[in-house]
Scaffold this active site. Sequence first.
Site, PDB file in Angstrom:
ATOM      1  N   SER A 190       0.548  -1.274   0.133  1.00 27.36           N
ATOM      2  CA  SER A 190       0.041  -0.105   0.414  1.00 27.36           C
ATOM      3  C   SER A 190       1.131   1.489   0.055  1.00 27.36           C
ATOM      4  CB  SER A 190      -0.910  -0.593   1.096  1.00 27.36           C
ATOM      5  OG  SER A 190      -2.365   0.760   0.862  1.00 27.36           O
ATOM      6  N   GLU A 322      -9.384  -5.681  -3.382  1.00 24.87           N
ATOM      7  CA  GLU A 322      -8.748  -4.225  -2.189  1.00 24.87           C
ATOM      8  C   GLU A 322      -9.500  -3.533  -2.294  1.00 24.87           C
ATOM      9  OE1 GLU A 322      -5.532  -4.448  -2.256  1.00 24.87           O
ATOM     10  OE2 GLU A 322      -4.675  -5.196  -4.440  1.00 24.87           O
ATOM     11  N   HIS A 419      -7.569  -5.738   0.722  1.00 23.52           N
ATOM     12  CA  HIS A 419      -6.231  -4.974   0.235  1.00 23.52           C
ATOM     13  C   HIS A 419      -5.450  -5.847   1.798  1.00 23.52           C
ATOM     14  CE1 HIS A 419      -3.919  -1.189   0.278  1.00 23.52           C
ATOM     15  NE2 HIS A 419      -3.921  -1.192   1.247  1.00 23.52           N
TER      16      HIS A 419
END
Length: 520
Positions: A190, A322, A419
């Site tokens: 990320s 995600e 995610h």
Amino acid sequence: MMSAIVDTPIVETRPGKVRGAVSDGVKTFKGIAYAAPPFGVNRFRTPQPVEPWSGVRDALTFGPKPPQVPYPSPFELLIPDYGEQGEDCLNLNIWAPAGSSGHPVMVWIPGGAFEHGTGAASAYSGSRFARDGIVCVTINYRVGADGFLFLGSGTANLGLLDQLAALEWVRDNIAAFGGDPDNVTIFGESAGAMSVSTLLSMPRAAGLFRRAIAQSGGASIVISADTAQLVGRLLADKLGVAATRTALAAIPTQQFLRAQVELSADLAANPDPATWGREVALSMMPWQPVIDGEIIPANPIDQITGGAAASIDLMVGTTTDEWRLFLVPSGAMEHITTDMVAGVVTAYGLPVAETLALYRAENPDASPGDLLAALLGDWYIGIPAMRLADAHSNSTTNTFVYEFAWRSPQFAGLLGACHGLEIPFVFETLANGMEPLLGSDPPQALADTMHAAWVSFAATGDSGWPQYDLERRATMRFGTPSEVVDDPRSAQRELWDNARLSTPVPDPSSTSSASGSTTD
């Protein structure tokens, strides 16, 4: 007591000696300072050298993490808030094989929307990498305004400069821990992956690493110097002081953090691009790397397309679902309307009917929330990752692409392959407090497969599946089972390639409550 000290490893670094611990053939050293505390006279300064010391310092416990705002609800339940905050926060942790040298090195840059993060999270334990012949390093860096404030003067991107200082420390000291300073892989997820992607483009990073892995992040989350100054002035106004580093540095830390929380709330309530700048109004992230013309000379993806990372082996990948992390646990998925989705599609410069039809084709029963999750996941992560892979595939070094597709059973299966879900598989830390995301019985065989691929890539530059090129676009899809697929999202790629490439700005009334405000 004396025998325990004798049995523990002591390593001499350039500033002084540190004492670690050894267990099951793995040496650990925690909380080693790579730069001086960035507070007091060092507030808003580039990372300063550590003062040398005499004697031996214990490196047996994690050091403090950088001062930072708390995770918003409910993420504090899913992403445990590890460790105490403190000023001596520019520290790193090392796991190394005992009794040998010349090992590949992996340096983990944690994520957290450039507002959160610590290298001490239990999912980031490097013990399994050390078991498999890798020296694993996890780092802290300044986040939020302390890391990314820019007021038009002074140095920008202090958080990225912290990362560079940590890599320079690794270059100068890691051989003493058994690592090969000429075989360093940086990896992150990320905001950590966005950092990795940005470092690929930065002249100051040249020579500090040989390979890079970007997990769920590309080179697209950056802001202009003008936008950064807008945000900086808003923070100063919130605190009632002049928009100068001197004035802001005098604000007590907790007051400074409260103002950042309030600033983010203002952004969520009214993301007007005239107030915040185009990039922040869309991304809902007030603190990002800044294209300042010096540390980041130009847009990172353009630099990489131009060959800035041509000498670096690269692996880049995403998870299948995600953005469900940001919409499912909070319950926001249930409140998305078709009009909200259409507003986002329009803002992204995509044709509404064609886009909705394409995304529904993958899931004919998709709710508006499902569609929004897919669209936001592609804008923030999926498409930037594709473009990063495309930009690098023309280099003479290796490019590998993956997709993590194993779906979590949590939240009645609605969380999907969300995610951050791949992190404990990469580190092989499935049992390290990750049950809220993984459930009670995640597949160990998948962790074995993924962890081995990361080890192979760091050691040799070969992840174990075909390289990515613009003809085949070979992608390893990790699941149960795992398999290589070719150009798995060609329709989405073509749709977005035909879209307006400049940063779009949505109608705030249609998206501010739907897009979420946190990227892990």
